[in-house]
Design an enzyme around this catalytic site. Structure first.
Site, PDB file in Angstrom:
ATOM      1  N   LEU A   1       0.816  -1.217   0.000  1.00  0.00           N
ATOM      2  CA  LEU A   1       0.000   0.000   0.000  1.00  0.00           C
ATOM      3  C   LEU A   1       0.844   1.258   0.000  1.00  0.00           C
ATOM      4  CD1 LEU A   1      -2.849  -0.764   2.576  1.00  0.00           C
ATOM      5  CD2 LEU A   1      -2.916  -0.981   0.086  1.00  0.00           C
ATOM      6  N   SER A   2       1.997   1.204   0.633  1.00  0.00           N
ATOM      7  CA  SER A   2       2.810   2.406   0.750  1.00  0.00           C
ATOM      8  C   SER A   2       4.265   2.002   0.927  1.00  0.00           C
ATOM      9  CB  SER A   2       2.344   3.247   1.935  1.00  0.00           C
ATOM     10  OG  SER A   2       3.024   4.486   1.971  1.00  0.00           O
ATOM     11  N   SER A   3       5.148   2.872   0.442  1.00  0.00           N
ATOM     12  CA  SER A   3       6.570   2.583   0.567  1.00  0.00           C
ATOM     13  C   SER A   3       7.346   3.891   0.638  1.00  0.00           C
ATOM     14  CB  SER A   3       7.056   1.757  -0.636  1.00  0.00           C
ATOM     15  OG  SER A   3       6.935   2.501  -1.837  1.00  0.00           O
TER      16      SER A   3
END
Length: 324
Positions: free
Chosen positions: A95-97
């Site tokens: 979802l996020s990095s």
């Protein structure tokens, strides 16, 4: 600037200096050395208190508050490796990095930020990129970052505060921009897009620049007269898609395309740009006939009547609508 012990902070300082030397050796910010100072000062480890590293048994979580000193050392050293770090997973989906630092540096240099610019970042992520921008532009309320996920925007706000930065952090749909904070002189997206939303162009000042990852490339547009136009940079870029704007890839027949072309990154880029316009075989024939063009030969025009991608020349024979 954080609650970690002196050994951890010492390791972080040394690892950050090594990362800066590594990026420096690539000549990334030779034209804009101001970014070297930002990367040297902004503590990335405060933005990734935990992250995930892919391994043979799935993802391993590294955590800055681990009771094991060796695990904490692995965490802090990993936080300053020149690699993207997975920070949020849901059911195995990323979802996020936190993006690869050297790629972030290239993007910030290409953005061409000047003193006093108002900047909008699409995709708050960990808050690290917003901190770099805030460090560059000072405390003048010039930086805005937006994310659709309340969890992500709130954690970015906490990380930024812990590191001593306070840009405007907004929870909202990045595809719509942030009209209440407009106009912007620069817009940078840190998530993959199928195209550039018209709303971004409308929220830009005359002469503004937009940098966005599109189809595994980095597109740089200049805004004039309510329209925008520009080209792709030569380098590849892979980002998590902006939620709600990911383009669905058709599971079409790739018959007639040699296996080598299917594995070629530049052909994959061209095939994605022409998806829905050319089938795989037709795309391959055009790509071969035009000399296997690299990303820098493609450009995009965003007008009031739609968005067009073109090869070499917007008035040339190869121009087609880019769906958004």
């Amino acid at each position: 600037m954080g609650a970690y012990d002196s050994r951890t902070e010492g390791l972080a300082d040394a690892a950050r200096a090594a990362l800066v030397r590594e990026i420096d050796a690539e000549g990334v910010w030779a034209a804009q050395p101001v970014w070297r100072e930002a990367f040297a000062q902004v503590p990335r480890h405060l933005f990734v208190p935990s992250y995930y590293v892919a391994g043979a048994r799935g993802y391993e979580r590294r955590w800055g508050e681990s009771p094991d000193p060796a695990a904490r050392e692995r965490w802090v050293r990993g936080a300053y490796e020149d690699v993207p770090l997975a920070t949020r997973l849901r059911d195995g989906e990323l979802l996020s990095s936190s993006s690869q630092p050297s790629l972030m540096a290239r993007m910030l240099v290409a953005l061409g930020v000047a003193d006093g610019d108002r900047v909008l970042e699409i995709g708050a992520g960990t808050g690290y990129n917003a901190a770099l921008l805030a460090h560059r532009l000072g405390d003048g309320d010039l930086v805005t970052t937006v994310d659709v996920e309340p969890e992500i925007s709130e954690s970015a706000r906490r990380h930024l505060a812990a590191a001593g930065y306070r840009p405007a952090v907004v929870t909202g749909d990045g595809a719509r921009g942030v009209p209440e904070r407009a106009p912007f002189d620069r817009i940078i997206a840190t998530c993959a897009l199928p195209g550039v939303p018209r709303s971004w162009v409308e929220q830009c000042a005359q002469g503004a620049r937009i940098l966005a990852p599109v189809a595994t490339g980095l597109l740089v547009l200049t805004v004039r007269g309510g329209c925008a136009e520009g080209r792709f940079l030569p380098s590849a870029a892979f980002f998590v898609p902006l939620r709600g704007m990911a383009r669905t890839r058709a599971a079409g027949d790739a018959g007639g395309v040699p296996p080598g072309a299917l594995e070629d990154e530049l052909f994959q880029f061209f095939a994605e740009l022409t998806q829905g316009v050319l089938g795989p075989r037709a795309a391959y024939e055009v790509w071969e006939r035009e000399g296997r063009p690299g990303r820098e030969r493609f450009g995009v025009s965003v007008g009031k009547d739609g968005e067009w991608v073109w090869l070499d020349d917007r008035e040339g024979p190869f121009a087609w609508p880019l769906p958004v």
